[in-house]
Design a protein around this motif. Structure first.
Motif, PDB file in Angstrom:
ATOM      1  N   ILE A  11      13.352  16.368 -13.131  1.00 52.46           N
ATOM      2  CA  ILE A  11      12.636  15.833 -13.970  1.00 52.46           C
ATOM      3  C   ILE A  11      11.102  16.288 -13.619  1.00 52.46           C
ATOM      4  CG2 ILE A  11      11.427  13.908 -15.047  1.00 52.46           C
ATOM      5  CD1 ILE A  11      14.091  12.250 -14.423  1.00 52.46           C
ATOM      6  N   ARG A  17       6.142  10.774 -18.336  1.00 56.58           N
ATOM      7  CA  ARG A  17       7.642  10.699 -18.680  1.00 56.58           C
ATOM      8  C   ARG A  17       7.717   8.999 -19.293  1.00 56.58           C
ATOM      9  NH1 ARG A  17       9.195  15.643 -20.544  1.00 56.58           N
ATOM     10  NH2 ARG A  17       8.513  16.996 -18.677  1.00 56.58           N
ATOM     11  N   ASP A  54      12.436   9.809 -22.520  1.00 56.71           N
ATOM     12  CA  ASP A  54      12.756  11.080 -21.479  1.00 56.71           C
ATOM     13  C   ASP A  54      13.871  10.555 -20.508  1.00 56.71           C
ATOM     14  OD1 ASP A  54      10.672  13.092 -22.320  1.00 56.71           O
ATOM     15  OD2 ASP A  54       9.414  11.266 -21.547  1.00 56.71           O
ATOM     16  N   ILE A  55      14.161   9.162 -20.322  1.00 52.71           N
ATOM     17  CA  ILE A  55      14.851   8.726 -19.219  1.00 52.71           C
ATOM     18  C   ILE A  55      15.272   7.191 -19.835  1.00 52.71           C
ATOM     19  CG2 ILE A  55      14.972   7.790 -17.005  1.00 52.71           C
ATOM     20  CD1 ILE A  55      12.647   9.304 -16.366  1.00 52.71           C
TER      21      ILE A  55
END
Length: 278
Positions: A11, A17, A54-55
């Motif tokens: 990442i 993020r 993003d996660i």
């Protein structure tokens, strides 16, 4: 380039993020029960990705102040069916757990990150992550435990104490062969800290970066925001949550863990536009 190495993804943290929260619990402080079934949790995962997450961070045990511990069997029953399907969504999957048995089970299914409020201090936790040499790890600072942390909050200089603790835990991991780029630090907003201490961690967050590890900030819907904004209902703290996430990013946070993904992503877009003109 600063990166977070995880099981399947490297990442890039050059830009902040957004980690979207997926609580597979009946009793989380702000959205307990909303996504408790596997189907509902997976729908929520898809929505968060569409909104720009993003996660994804999946958790099967509430860690709100005073929350009772969940049995291993119950946590596995809640989390495993969701993780089994979520790993197909082509985004990094984090699992919020402190139980080594859960860590091993979800990593076997292809999860990318272990997010541990105990910073791998539970028996067997270090061995669990050591057995998976590619997984990402988030180490969080917590004073006492979820049952007692707010009854006996920290004393003294919270920033120095948090930095020292996280640096020590990171060193323990590196001593057993865990590469530094797998590790991210979470100062643990709300976990055994007073309102003033939480905001001290925000105001002086740049000092935590002295560790050399990226910072993950988890302000979303926390009671400290309600205390200063006069909002008792956790679900009503969207605006102060987005504000706190953006302030954390502006002070160097690499990842923000949030419930309100769409609004946080929009706020970050404004911040990026401003930074582009500096």
């Amino acid at each position: 380039m600063t990166v977070w190495q995880t099981s399947r993804f490297r990442i890039d943290l050059a830009q902040p993020r957004v980690m979207g929260i997926v609580n597979v619990t009946p009793d989380s402080f702000s959205d307990g029960g909303a996504h408790a079934s596997t189907a509902a949790a997976l729908r929520h995962c898809e929505v968060l990705i569409e909104e720009g997450a993003d996660i994804l961070d999946i958790g099967g045990e509430s860690t709100r102040p005073g929350s009772p511990a969940v049995t291993l069997e119950d946590e596995l029953a809640r989390v495993l069916p969701v993780v089994r399907e979520a790993v197909r969504l082509q985004v990094p999957i984090s699992v919020d757990t402190y139980k080594p048995e859960v860590m091993r089970a979800v990593l076997d299914l292809g999860a990318d990150i272990v997010n541990d409020i105990w910073a791998l201090r539970q028996p067997g936790a270090l061995d669990a992550v050591a057995a998976y040499p590619g997984c990402g790890i988030c180490l969080m600072h917590m004073h006492c435990d979820p049952q007692t942390m707010q009854a006996m909050p920290m004393q003294g200089d919270v920033v120095t104490a948090v930095l020292d603790f996280l640096t020590e835990r990171g060193a323990v991991l590196q001593a057993i062969g865990v590469e530094a780029d797998r590790i991210v630090f979470d100062p643990g907003i709300g976990f055994g800290k007073t309102v003033a201490q939480n905001f001290s961690l925000l105001a002086r967050q740049n000092q935590l970066l002295a560790s050399g590890r990226p910072v993950l900030a988890g302000w979303s819907r926390k009671s400290s925001l309600g205390a200063v904004a006069g909002i008792e209902d956790a679900a009503g703290r969207k605006v102060p949550s987005v504000a706190a996430a953006l302030l954390a990013i502006d002070r160097g946070a690499a990842v923000v863990r949030v419930h309100d993904v769409r609004d946080t992503v929009a706020a970050i877009a404004v911040w990026r536009a401003m930074r582009a003109e500096q």
